[in-house]
Write a protein that holds these residues in place. Structure first.
Motif, PDB file in Angstrom:
ATOM      1  N   MET A   1       0.847  -1.189   0.000  1.00  0.00           N
ATOM      2  CA  MET A   1       0.000   0.000   0.000  1.00  0.00           C
ATOM      3  C   MET A   1       0.888   1.246   0.000  1.00  0.00           C
ATOM      4  O   MET A   1       1.816   1.350   0.803  1.00  0.00           O
ATOM      5  N   ASP A   2       0.596   2.169  -0.882  1.00  0.00           N
ATOM      6  CA  ASP A   2       1.348   3.407  -0.986  1.00  0.00           C
ATOM      7  C   ASP A   2       0.968   4.347   0.166  1.00  0.00           C
ATOM      8  O   ASP A   2      -0.218   4.635   0.383  1.00  0.00           O
ATOM      9  N   PHE A   3       1.973   4.851   0.880  1.00  0.00           N
ATOM     10  CA  PHE A   3       1.715   5.681   2.050  1.00  0.00           C
ATOM     11  C   PHE A   3       0.963   6.955   1.686  1.00  0.00           C
ATOM     12  O   PHE A   3      -0.025   7.319   2.337  1.00  0.00           O
ATOM     13  N   GLU A   4       1.423   7.650   0.657  1.00  0.00           N
ATOM     14  CA  GLU A   4       0.803   8.923   0.312  1.00  0.00           C
ATOM     15  C   GLU A   4      -0.646   8.733  -0.111  1.00  0.00           C
ATOM     16  O   GLU A   4      -1.527   9.528   0.251  1.00  0.00           O
ATOM     17  N   ARG A   5      -0.904   7.682  -0.867  1.00  0.00           N
ATOM     18  CA  ARG A   5      -2.285   7.426  -1.274  1.00  0.00           C
ATOM     19  C   ARG A   5      -3.172   7.142  -0.060  1.00  0.00           C
ATOM     20  O   ARG A   5      -4.288   7.666   0.055  1.00  0.00           O
ATOM     21  N   ALA A   6      -2.690   6.313   0.862  1.00  0.00           N
ATOM     22  CA  ALA A   6      -3.489   5.954   2.032  1.00  0.00           C
ATOM     23  C   ALA A   6      -3.700   7.161   2.941  1.00  0.00           C
ATOM     24  O   ALA A   6      -4.798   7.375   3.470  1.00  0.00           O
ATOM     25  N   ARG A   7      -2.659   7.977   3.115  1.00  0.00           N
ATOM     26  CA  ARG A   7      -2.793   9.159   3.964  1.00  0.00           C
ATOM     27  C   ARG A   7      -3.780  10.158   3.362  1.00  0.00           C
ATOM     28  O   ARG A   7      -4.621  10.725   4.069  1.00  0.00           O
ATOM     29  N   THR A   8      -3.688  10.347   2.063  1.00  0.00           N
ATOM     30  CA  THR A   8      -4.612  11.260   1.389  1.00  0.00           C
ATOM     31  C   THR A   8      -6.051  10.759   1.500  1.00  0.00           C
ATOM     32  O   THR A   8      -6.986  11.540   1.729  1.00  0.00           O
ATOM     33  N   ALA A   9      -6.236   9.455   1.353  1.00  0.00           N
ATOM     34  CA  ALA A   9      -7.577   8.871   1.454  1.00  0.00           C
ATOM     35  C   ALA A   9      -8.144   9.050   2.856  1.00  0.00           C
ATOM     36  O   ALA A   9      -9.333   9.358   3.024  1.00  0.00           O
TER      37      ALA A   9
END
Length: 216
Positions: A1-9
């Motif tokens: 899981m990509d950190f930036e994608r998960a944090r943005t979500a």
């Protein structure tokens, strides 16, 4: 899981959930049997509080679950909100505990104020977390990006439970759909759009697919 994608979500999920609960009658029934909006809000508040604890509880790896297998610990139940929180004797006990806890506030606005303080704090803690690290939560060790994805998924599902005019954040709903794909072992059925898929696969809407619900 990509950190930036998960944090943005996660940030988008909590932002849109906050807007939705602010605009929705807190005493209106939700898709969670026996829960009004204020009860559901308290449940998601507990999730944000758990996140703050987890971010302050770094754990040595390797992780024993990811953003999909994490949900295997939680059996689907048709009469409760599902998700990651629990209290005492399972889903029914948790459902009653949430109602009693939410009703302890003088007004529903009290729960909202605590949520409005807690949710941004959880998002800030997520931003500051080590993208390569792990945290401990619910008896598991999970990588930080995967943990963020579980939080975003739960927020998106419970946003749909509100039956609010405002939809969940698309970023979070897409993560929820991918989580369900992982549990299902294949892509979502072509007959379902993303929202219908999440609702059917989590038991919020009746389905002819005997593989559902995949999580409660």
């Amino acid at each position: 899981m990509d950190f930036e994608r998960a944090r943005t979500a996660l940030a988008a999920a909590y932002r849109e959930f906050t807007a939705a609960v602010t605009e929705t009658d807190p005493l209106r029934p939700t898709r969670c049997a026996g829960w009004a909006g204020v009860d559901l809000l308290f449940h998601v508040l507990c999730d944000a509080q758990r996140a703050l604890v987890a971010f302050a509880t770094p754990a040595d790896g390797p992780p024993d679950v990811d953003h999909v297998t994490y949900w295997n610990s939680f059996q689907p139940v048709p009469d409760a909100a599902g998700g990651a929180e629990g209290a005492g004797g399972g889903a029914d006990a948790h459902a009653w505990w949430v109602r009693r806890s939410a009703s302890a506030f003088t007004r529903p606005s009290g729960v909202l104020r605590v949520w409005q303080d807690t949710a941004p704090a959880a998002v800030r803690a997520a931003l500051a977390a080590d993208p390569a690290g792990c945290v401990a939560t619910q008896g598991h060790v999970i990588a930080v990006p995967d943990f963020l994805a579980t939080l975003a998924t739960e927020a998106a599902v419970h946003h749909l439970d509100l039956q609010a005019a405002r939809p969940p954040a698309r970023e979070a709903l897409e993560l929820a759909g991918e989580t369900l794909d992982g549990l299902l072992g294949t892509d979502r059925p072509a007959r379902l759009d993303l929202t219908a898929y999440v609702l059917e696969a989590t038991g919020r809407l009746p389905s002819a697919d005997d593989r559902f619900p995949l999580l409660g």
